[in-house]
Write a protein that holds these residues in place. Structure first.
Motif, mmCIF file in Angstrom:
data_model
loop_
_atom_site.group_PDB
_atom_site.id
_atom_site.type_symbol
_atom_site.label_atom_id
_atom_site.label_comp_id
_atom_site.label_asym_id
_atom_site.label_seq_id
_atom_site.Cartn_x
_atom_site.Cartn_y
_atom_site.Cartn_z
ATOM 1 N N ARG A 89 27.543 111.043 -27.543
ATOM 2 C CA ARG A 89 28.160 112.240 -28.099
ATOM 3 C C ARG A 89 27.223 113.437 -27.996
ATOM 4 N N ILE A 90 25.952 113.204 -28.344
ATOM 5 C CA ILE A 90 24.985 114.300 -28.425
ATOM 6 C C ILE A 90 24.536 114.767 -27.052
ATOM 7 N N PHE A 91 24.261 113.813 -26.153
ATOM 8 C CA PHE A 91 23.596 114.168 -24.909
ATOM 9 C C PHE A 91 24.554 114.491 -23.774
ATOM 10 N N SER A 92 25.809 114.055 -23.889
ATOM 11 C CA SER A 92 26.762 114.346 -22.820
ATOM 12 C C SER A 92 27.121 115.827 -22.848
ATOM 13 N N GLY A 93 27.444 116.337 -21.668
ATOM 14 C CA GLY A 93 27.917 117.718 -21.591
ATOM 15 C C GLY A 93 26.868 118.765 -21.875
#
Lengths: 212, 212
Positions: free
Chosen positions: B100-104
């Motif tokens: 969630r945190i590192f994607s995108g």
DNA sequence: ACCTGAACACCGTTCAAGT
DNA sequence: ACCTGAACACCGTTCAAGT
């Protein structure tokens, strides 16, 4: 009518606020002032901010279920899964960072999950076991979430940092000796086309399994 | 040696802090105190918290690239993509809410992106165009991101809310008239098995396209 | 060049008190 | 039952001043 807030009014107003101002400005205080109420008032209707976010995500999924139900029935699992994937993306996209924010949150309304039943029934007629059906839905969901997260991040970067987003800038940033990586960047498309192509690949994989 | 902080020490300490305390406790102030420094000191090395998060994501992707380079070469694109998918998941998983945190987030280090070149070269030998190669990597990435987001959310929910996570509880929550949805929930597995099965479907889709 | 001290403008949340 | 007023314990960030 406009006096007295409800859980529903809070959630829909929160979604509007998110669209207008973005994630960082979605604060309990800003939401309260938009509802013409003191911040503490919200805590009568909602346990805390996390619960509010869960409700927002559930509301989005309720809209997905509604939009999906409105799609005319197709010919089989392939049409069903395509329609679901498109509807899911369509509901995520308009909310800034929607995929990032709403994915991986627990759905609080059983009715949203119950909408899967008619689908599973149709697919059972085509020989799918419940486990296969569940795999297919979850896989398509994972793909759409991952795709739209990247899509929205790219879109946001193009707005806040247009310079580094240009092809020429990217080539300079990459340096020498990586012609194929550069070339891939030049050819990369965006939006519907790209989504449909990737979705097609995922569905082809599911088709391959259900033939085996 | 331990006095004087650097950008690298800040980033790796931030990753440790995230693992120990979770996203909500990853504050600039907590990070500063772990580095034995006043909060304002961090702003000499990093523009703001968002830049810190970008650096953290880039560091994770640097580790993905490193771990991937350490995997013995396989027989073709299928082995390459499997290895990449497994390594990506393995680096996301240990960090709470990592996917969630590192994607995108935008990668800040060109060297991380440059590691794709040898892959693209190998696949070119098998007849893949750069656009196909890029599609394949991005599709697998999207799948892994979506899968691990759901996986980590489920894991977190099992810790914080073990009651509602049980099968019996879920059945009661779902109500009557949805036997297939319930059955699917009973059969659902977790972890490696599920990941490998879903990954297999995605790769089958890519295979179907490259045969066409 | 690198860090501290002190401040600013915010947060989410609680809780007695009002109606 | 539903909301306000006031407070608490925090945030991220800035900036003059120190070394």
């Amino acid at each position: 009518m406009t006096k007295g807030i409800t859980r529903e009014r809070i959630v829909t107003t929160a979604l509007e606020l998110l669209d207008d101002r973005g994630m960082d400005d979605l604060t309990v205080r800003a939401l309260a002032s938009r509802l013409d109420v003191r911040p503490a008032a919200l805590y009568w209707h909602v346990r805390n901010k996390q619960e509010l976010l869960d409700e927002m995500a559930t509301e989005v999924m309720r809209r997905v279920a509604g939009a999906f139900a409105a799609v005319p029935l197709g010919d089989g699992w392939r049409d069903d899964l395509s329609a679901y994937a498109r509807v899911l993306r369509a509901e995520y996209l308009p909310h800034r960072d929607g995929a990032r924010i709403f994915s991986g949150t627990r759905i609080t309304d059983p009715d949203v999950v119950r909408t899967k039943e008619p689908l599973f029934e149709r697919w059972a007629a085509a020989g799918w076991k419940p486990a296969d059906a569940d795999d297919a839905v979850d896989l398509v969901t994972a793909f759409v979430v991952g795709f739209v997260i990247e899509e929205q991040a790219r879109r946001q970067a193009a707005i806040t940092d247009p310079a580094r987003y240009s092809v020429g800038q990217r080539d300079a940033w990459l340096g020498d000796g990586v012609p194929l990586v550069k070339q891939a960047g030049h050819l990369q498309d965006d939006g519907e086309q790209r989504f449909e192509r990737h979705l097609g690949i995922v569905l082809a994989g599911i088709a391959a399994r259900s033939d085996a």
